[in-house]
Write an enzyme that holds these catalytic residues in place. Sequence first.
Site, mmCIF file in Angstrom:
data_model
loop_
_atom_site.group_PDB
_atom_site.id
_atom_site.type_symbol
_atom_site.label_atom_id
_atom_site.label_comp_id
_atom_site.label_asym_id
_atom_site.label_seq_id
_atom_site.Cartn_x
_atom_site.Cartn_y
_atom_site.Cartn_z
ATOM 1 N N LYS A 1 0.696 -1.455 0.492
ATOM 2 C CA LYS A 1 -0.027 0.387 -0.099
ATOM 3 C C LYS A 1 0.994 1.748 0.148
ATOM 4 C CE LYS A 1 -2.363 -0.359 3.883
ATOM 5 N NZ LYS A 1 -1.635 -1.501 4.045
ATOM 6 N N ARG B 1 -0.668 -7.757 13.377
ATOM 7 C CA ARG B 1 -0.797 -7.274 12.921
ATOM 8 C C ARG B 1 -1.801 -7.836 11.825
ATOM 9 N NH1 ARG B 1 4.137 -4.028 11.252
ATOM 10 N NH2 ARG B 1 2.479 -3.503 9.310
ATOM 11 N N ARG C 1 10.979 -0.520 11.184
ATOM 12 C CA ARG C 1 9.457 0.486 11.828
ATOM 13 C C ARG C 1 9.897 -0.320 13.212
ATOM 14 N NH1 ARG C 1 4.176 1.016 8.231
ATOM 15 N NH2 ARG C 1 3.779 -0.081 10.053
ATOM 16 N N ARG D 1 11.786 -4.838 5.691
ATOM 17 C CA ARG D 1 11.429 -4.092 4.577
ATOM 18 C C ARG D 1 12.020 -2.459 5.547
ATOM 19 N NH1 ARG D 1 4.978 -2.104 4.713
ATOM 20 N NH2 ARG D 1 5.066 -2.165 7.378
ATOM 21 N N ARG E 1 -10.513 0.038 8.677
ATOM 22 C CA ARG E 1 -9.627 -0.720 9.058
ATOM 23 C C ARG E 1 -10.336 -1.727 9.450
ATOM 24 N NH1 ARG E 1 -4.127 0.859 9.016
ATOM 25 N NH2 ARG E 1 -2.635 -0.447 9.103
HETATM 26 P P1 AMP Z 1 -0.244 1.641 9.170
HETATM 27 O O1 AMP Z 1 1.186 2.167 8.742
HETATM 28 O O2 AMP Z 1 -1.002 1.675 8.140
HETATM 29 O O3 AMP Z 1 0.803 -0.348 8.920
HETATM 30 O O4 AMP Z 1 -0.396 1.152 10.918
HETATM 31 C C1 AMP Z 1 0.391 0.800 11.557
HETATM 32 C C2 AMP Z 1 -0.606 1.082 13.015
HETATM 33 O O5 AMP Z 1 -1.229 1.932 13.128
HETATM 34 C C3 AMP Z 1 -1.469 -0.159 12.939
HETATM 35 O O6 AMP Z 1 -0.802 -1.704 12.858
HETATM 36 C C4 AMP Z 1 -2.274 0.276 13.878
HETATM 37 O O7 AMP Z 1 -1.834 -0.935 15.254
HETATM 38 C C5 AMP Z 1 -2.219 2.228 13.642
HETATM 39 N N1 AMP Z 1 -3.535 2.013 13.368
HETATM 40 C C6 AMP Z 1 -3.394 2.711 11.186
HETATM 41 N N2 AMP Z 1 -4.122 2.994 11.032
HETATM 42 C C7 AMP Z 1 -5.364 1.957 12.184
HETATM 43 C C8 AMP Z 1 -6.770 2.291 12.095
HETATM 44 N N3 AMP Z 1 -7.244 3.006 10.337
HETATM 45 N N4 AMP Z 1 -7.163 1.795 12.663
HETATM 46 C C9 AMP Z 1 -6.363 1.858 13.697
HETATM 47 N N5 AMP Z 1 -5.216 1.599 13.848
HETATM 48 C C10 AMP Z 1 -4.736 2.094 12.645
#
Ligand code: AMP
Length: 209
Positions: A13, A163, A152, A122, A88
């Site tokens: 993404k 996740r 990260r 990554r 999500r």
């Molecule tokens: P990402 O960078 O999109 O992989 O997001 C990293 C982390 O942020 C996720 O594993 C969640 O813990 C939190 N997070 C990101 N977007 C959301 C969302 N829409 N709802 C809840 N938690 C989120």
Amino acid sequence: MNIILLGAPGAGKGTQAVKLAEKYRLLHISTGDIFRANIKGGTPIGKLAASYIDAGKLVPDDVTCEIVKDRLGKEDVKGGYMLDGFPRNLYQAEQLDGFAAIDVCLNIDVDPALLMDRICGRRVCSCGASYHVSTLNGKTTCARCGKELYVRKDDNPETVGARIETYEKQTAPLIDYYKKQGKLVAVDGGKGSPDEIFAEICKQLDKIL
Ligand code: AMP
């Protein structure tokens, strides 16, 4: 055009979002990036979000929805935006329907067996670019902006497992949700290079623009 980017962690993404934002002049809004910026800045939202992110769980819906609602209330989204990492779960999708007009949900589909290696290898940059360690040939800086790459904190096997599970239980049902709304565009993100996958996404999007 307002787009939602859907896909499991490691589906690509972030990589595709950077390219799509450039080509279609969309504002890239990533809830993960917003949370990470808050964690870095030591804000109350950052302090709350950190424990959920480190455990591979979703940050509570009320906090997350409020952040997105606020962001979409700003003037700069008027030319079109791309939501990366939101919604999500079904609750977030329903809330979003109340304050935004989404045109397309782009689902990047990848075989779950590939995800763990993709995420644990990554290396990311604060500019949004993302690489796999196997393609870097020992380089530690970003080819796009020259900054130092980093891993990260939540890209470790334990958190990644949680996740992926969270994605399968809570986020994957959104594929059907947007299909029923006639907004789903699906692309295979498991085959081909990031550029080839990008070309396929553009082909699909150009048909409906
Ligand atoms: P990402 O960078 O999109 O992989 O997001 C990293 C982390 O942020 C996720 O594993 C969640 O813990 C939190 N997070 C990101 N977007 C959301 C969302 N829409 N709802 C809840 N938690 C989120």
